[in-house]
Design a protein around this motif. Sequence first.
Motif, PDB file in Angstrom:
ATOM      1  N   GLU A  85       0.860  -1.177   0.000  1.00  0.00           N
ATOM      2  CA  GLU A  85       0.000   0.000   0.000  1.00  0.00           C
ATOM      3  C   GLU A  85       0.898   1.228   0.000  1.00  0.00           C
ATOM      4  OE1 GLU A  85      -1.634   1.267   3.841  1.00  0.00           O
ATOM      5  OE2 GLU A  85      -1.253  -0.778   4.554  1.00  0.00           O
ATOM      6  N   GLY A  86       0.303   2.362  -0.329  1.00  0.00           N
ATOM      7  CA  GLY A  86       1.090   3.571  -0.430  1.00  0.00           C
ATOM      8  C   GLY A  86       1.814   3.934   0.854  1.00  0.00           C
ATOM      9  N   ALA A  87       1.129   3.767   1.984  1.00  0.00           N
ATOM     10  CA  ALA A  87       1.746   4.140   3.257  1.00  0.00           C
ATOM     11  C   ALA A  87       2.992   3.290   3.541  1.00  0.00           C
ATOM     12  CB  ALA A  87       0.737   4.012   4.389  1.00  0.00           C
ATOM     13  N   ILE A  88       2.937   1.993   3.220  1.00  0.00           N
ATOM     14  CA  ILE A  88       4.112   1.128   3.392  1.00  0.00           C
ATOM     15  C   ILE A  88       5.245   1.617   2.499  1.00  0.00           C
ATOM     16  CG2 ILE A  88       5.021  -1.200   3.047  1.00  0.00           C
ATOM     17  CD1 ILE A  88       3.238  -1.102   5.451  1.00  0.00           C
ATOM     18  N   GLY A  89       4.917   1.944   1.249  1.00  0.00           N
ATOM     19  CA  GLY A  89       5.938   2.449   0.343  1.00  0.00           C
ATOM     20  C   GLY A  89       6.606   3.701   0.865  1.00  0.00           C
ATOM     21  N   MET A  90       5.829   4.565   1.516  1.00  0.00           N
ATOM     22  CA  MET A  90       6.412   5.787   2.062  1.00  0.00           C
ATOM     23  C   MET A  90       7.297   5.497   3.271  1.00  0.00           C
ATOM     24  SD  MET A  90       5.775   8.368   0.125  1.00  0.00           S
ATOM     25  CE  MET A  90       6.323   7.124  -1.052  1.00  0.00           C
ATOM     26  N   ALA A  91       6.969   4.483   4.049  1.00  0.00           N
ATOM     27  CA  ALA A  91       7.852   4.091   5.148  1.00  0.00           C
ATOM     28  C   ALA A  91       9.179   3.590   4.600  1.00  0.00           C
ATOM     29  CB  ALA A  91       7.181   3.021   6.005  1.00  0.00           C
ATOM     30  N   VAL A  92       9.123   2.825   3.504  1.00  0.00           N
ATOM     31  CA  VAL A  92      10.359   2.347   2.857  1.00  0.00           C
ATOM     32  C   VAL A  92      11.174   3.532   2.339  1.00  0.00           C
ATOM     33  CG1 VAL A  92      11.282   0.987   0.943  1.00  0.00           C
ATOM     34  CG2 VAL A  92       9.332   0.122   2.254  1.00  0.00           C
ATOM     35  N   LEU A  93      10.503   4.487   1.697  1.00  0.00           N
ATOM     36  CA  LEU A  93      11.212   5.665   1.191  1.00  0.00           C
ATOM     37  C   LEU A  93      11.816   6.469   2.335  1.00  0.00           C
ATOM     38  CD1 LEU A  93      11.970   7.377  -1.267  1.00  0.00           C
ATOM     39  CD2 LEU A  93       9.778   8.556  -1.029  1.00  0.00           C
ATOM     40  N   ALA A  94      11.090   6.577   3.447  1.00  0.00           N
ATOM     41  CA  ALA A  94      11.608   7.310   4.605  1.00  0.00           C
ATOM     42  C   ALA A  94      12.906   6.689   5.109  1.00  0.00           C
ATOM     43  CB  ALA A  94      10.567   7.336   5.715  1.00  0.00           C
TER      44      ALA A  94
END
Length: 504
Positions: free
Chosen positions: A432-441
Amino acid sequence: MSDTRSPDHAPASFDGIWLGLDLGTQSARCVAVDGTGQLLAAASRPLTSHRDGVRHEQDPEQWWTALAAACREALSGLDARRVRGLAIDGTSGTILLADATGRPLTPALMYDDGRAADQAATVNEAGCEVWRELGYRSMQPSWALPKLRWLLDHDAAATAAGARLLHQVDLITWRLAGHQVAADASHALKTGYHLVEESWPHKAMAELGVPESLLPDVVRPGTVLGTVCAKAAEATGIPEGTALVAGMTDGCAAQIGAGALEPGAWNSVLGTTLVLKGTSTHLVRDPAGVVYCHRGPGDNWLPGGASSSGAGVISRHFHGDDLDALTERAAALDPDAVTYPLVSTGGERFPFRAPQAQPFTLGPVPDRATEFHAQLLGVACLERLCLDYLDHLGAPVDGPLTLTGGGARNRYWCRLRAEAIGRPVRLPEQAEGAIGMAVLAATSCGASLQEAAAAMVRIGEEIHPTPARTARYLPVYLRFVDELTRRGWLDQTVADHARRRAAQ
């Protein structure tokens, strides 16, 4: 195959908690993830919209209120001192105007707001050379730049002293940092940002009458923008000093969450419509303008396309049916009938553009289960055609293929898609998008996005097609391609390319 990694085996650089924030149309979400990708906590709050014909607006203030509440809940049971960084995604093309203090001056014009048809024509005339160079050739009325031009034409706030354009996430990063920070290039794409030159196209903007003072500074996704300020820490529960990382649009965020980041890798998101997002070492230019590229945090490009077909046909035609039972009966029959699964009444947009397109069915559908199977198989055939079209454009398509979205919850459908396409597919545990943003963070620790994804994205299962079944579905696919061509929707050169690939 289950991923058995535990928090004890996290790379030292990824130790801690990483937050992914997601602004959708209906909700604001926060997830907390550790360095192995284990989901530690998640929370969301609803968002409301107002629609009036082609117009679609939201109150931007509710984004901050909802996200702050979701963050407080997600962090309530965790040791917040372990939080190291966050990134945020939003809907592509959503904009507003704000004053010099970050206070919204207008409602948010949402990603699918279509009021700017006249302005789109003006934008495409002024910027045609730039849009052609960037590969997408033209802008749709729902893109950010036509909507900005609409605000300049119709809203006095656009000419107010100190006014500035904000993309959806820019309002949140401003609140988190306590001052305006740069926008990310992913959200700036639909505002006309030149992804090759990495600057605003000054000549086109001047011709459109867009003041340079309205436009934010822009950086690549993954850039550390600053840190969370004391006021934002009090509102959200996120510790003061947490790294604030430039995010991406929701589609790119989901791609990161699926781990489709090596050249040739693709993530196929099957929701109401079908969206493919992949990774390329070069900018993919599409003469038809149906595929366009984001720029990744590193040197890679992220091409993608969004169809007007997909799983929405299931909710439309089989509302109220027991889908598990229907799937079981359809799988037992395994018929050859195939339906073009168009959801939109406005025609098709990927892998071909045909405003006049209509659904059709090839082969008899004497019962409900056969009709259902024809829709499932139609999505699989369209998905294969998308990959053939991307290969026709010169995009690399030979890497791993991940399946995400609501349609990926039907395991038989996943297997059918793998066999109709003729390649293995991967099913991430969470995408999901939120998981992807945690990875990017997590890249704020100095790691590359590929390294962060390798540590944090978990693949739950891989499905390998049976060659005999792929061979069985091949004539169905070619018949499907021939019918699209006969109706004048699919270009003959694309159909010929699909046939050549099928013969390999």
